[in-house]
Design a protein around this motif. Structure first.
Motif, mmCIF file in Angstrom:
data_model
loop_
_atom_site.group_PDB
_atom_site.id
_atom_site.type_symbol
_atom_site.label_atom_id
_atom_site.label_comp_id
_atom_site.label_asym_id
_atom_site.label_seq_id
_atom_site.Cartn_x
_atom_site.Cartn_y
_atom_site.Cartn_z
ATOM 1 N N TYR A 101 0.835 -1.200 0.000
ATOM 2 C CA TYR A 101 0.000 0.000 0.000
ATOM 3 C C TYR A 101 0.871 1.252 0.000
ATOM 4 O O TYR A 101 1.976 1.247 0.554
ATOM 5 C CB TYR A 101 -0.890 0.036 1.257
ATOM 6 C CG TYR A 101 -1.849 -1.118 1.329
ATOM 7 C CD1 TYR A 101 -3.113 -1.029 0.751
ATOM 8 C CD2 TYR A 101 -1.487 -2.303 1.959
ATOM 9 C CE1 TYR A 101 -3.995 -2.106 0.808
ATOM 10 C CE2 TYR A 101 -2.358 -3.379 2.015
ATOM 11 C CZ TYR A 101 -3.607 -3.267 1.439
ATOM 12 O OH TYR A 101 -4.478 -4.334 1.488
ATOM 13 N N PRO A 124 -1.228 -6.799 5.665
ATOM 14 C CA PRO A 124 -2.312 -7.703 5.288
ATOM 15 C C PRO A 124 -3.562 -6.961 4.818
ATOM 16 O O PRO A 124 -4.378 -7.521 4.087
ATOM 17 C CB PRO A 124 -2.575 -8.505 6.560
ATOM 18 C CG PRO A 124 -1.998 -7.704 7.666
ATOM 19 C CD PRO A 124 -0.889 -6.901 7.071
ATOM 20 N N SER A 125 -3.702 -5.694 5.232
ATOM 21 C CA SER A 125 -4.850 -4.876 4.825
ATOM 22 C C SER A 125 -4.513 -3.410 5.025
ATOM 23 O O SER A 125 -3.590 -3.058 5.773
ATOM 24 C CB SER A 125 -6.084 -5.230 5.668
ATOM 25 O OG SER A 125 -5.875 -4.841 7.022
ATOM 26 N N GLN A 146 -6.376 -1.435 6.621
ATOM 27 C CA GLN A 146 -6.721 -1.155 8.020
ATOM 28 C C GLN A 146 -5.552 -1.455 8.949
ATOM 29 O O GLN A 146 -5.275 -0.697 9.873
ATOM 30 C CB GLN A 146 -7.953 -1.963 8.440
ATOM 31 C CG GLN A 146 -8.443 -1.614 9.831
ATOM 32 C CD GLN A 146 -8.852 -0.162 9.957
ATOM 33 O OE1 GLN A 146 -9.655 0.327 9.189
ATOM 34 N NE2 GLN A 146 -8.280 0.550 10.919
ATOM 35 N N GLN A 189 -3.933 0.463 -2.514
ATOM 36 C CA GLN A 189 -3.198 -0.780 -2.771
ATOM 37 C C GLN A 189 -2.502 -0.596 -4.117
ATOM 38 O O GLN A 189 -3.135 -0.184 -5.094
ATOM 39 C CB GLN A 189 -4.123 -1.984 -2.803
ATOM 40 C CG GLN A 189 -3.338 -3.280 -2.897
ATOM 41 C CD GLN A 189 -4.201 -4.512 -2.710
ATOM 42 O OE1 GLN A 189 -5.355 -4.434 -2.319
ATOM 43 N NE2 GLN A 189 -3.628 -5.654 -2.995
#
Length: 83
Positions: A4, A56-57, A59, A78
């Motif tokens: 990201y 992983p995200s 968030q 991303q």
């Protein structure tokens, strides 16, 4: 793991030294979230900070900033690496 790019917009200018300190706080916090902050770029005069992070995200990446220093990104994208 996804990569990201996050974007912070600071009202006014931002000092490279302050961003370096925040990045160090991220590095100390990231392991608890399975995140790896890789690089950052700063435009001091425009108040812009860009962070490249493996997470992983989105968030999880935001959680590290929130926990480390409270400066959550305004935008998170991303991205895929190219040459």
């Amino acid at each position: 793991m996804p990569i990201y790019m996050d974007v912070h917009t600071i009202d006014g200018t931002v000092a490279m030294d302050d961003v370096a300190k925040a990045h160090q706080a991220d590095l100390k916090t990231q392991g608890r979230h399975d995140v790896s902050y890789l690089r950052y770029w700063v435009d001091e005069t425009q108040g812009k900070i860009f962070c490249l992070v493996e997470a992983p995200s989105a968030q999880a990446a935001a959680d590290v900033h929130r926990e480390a220093h409270g400066l959550v990104a305004d935008e998170i994208y991303q991205v895929q690496e190219g040459s």
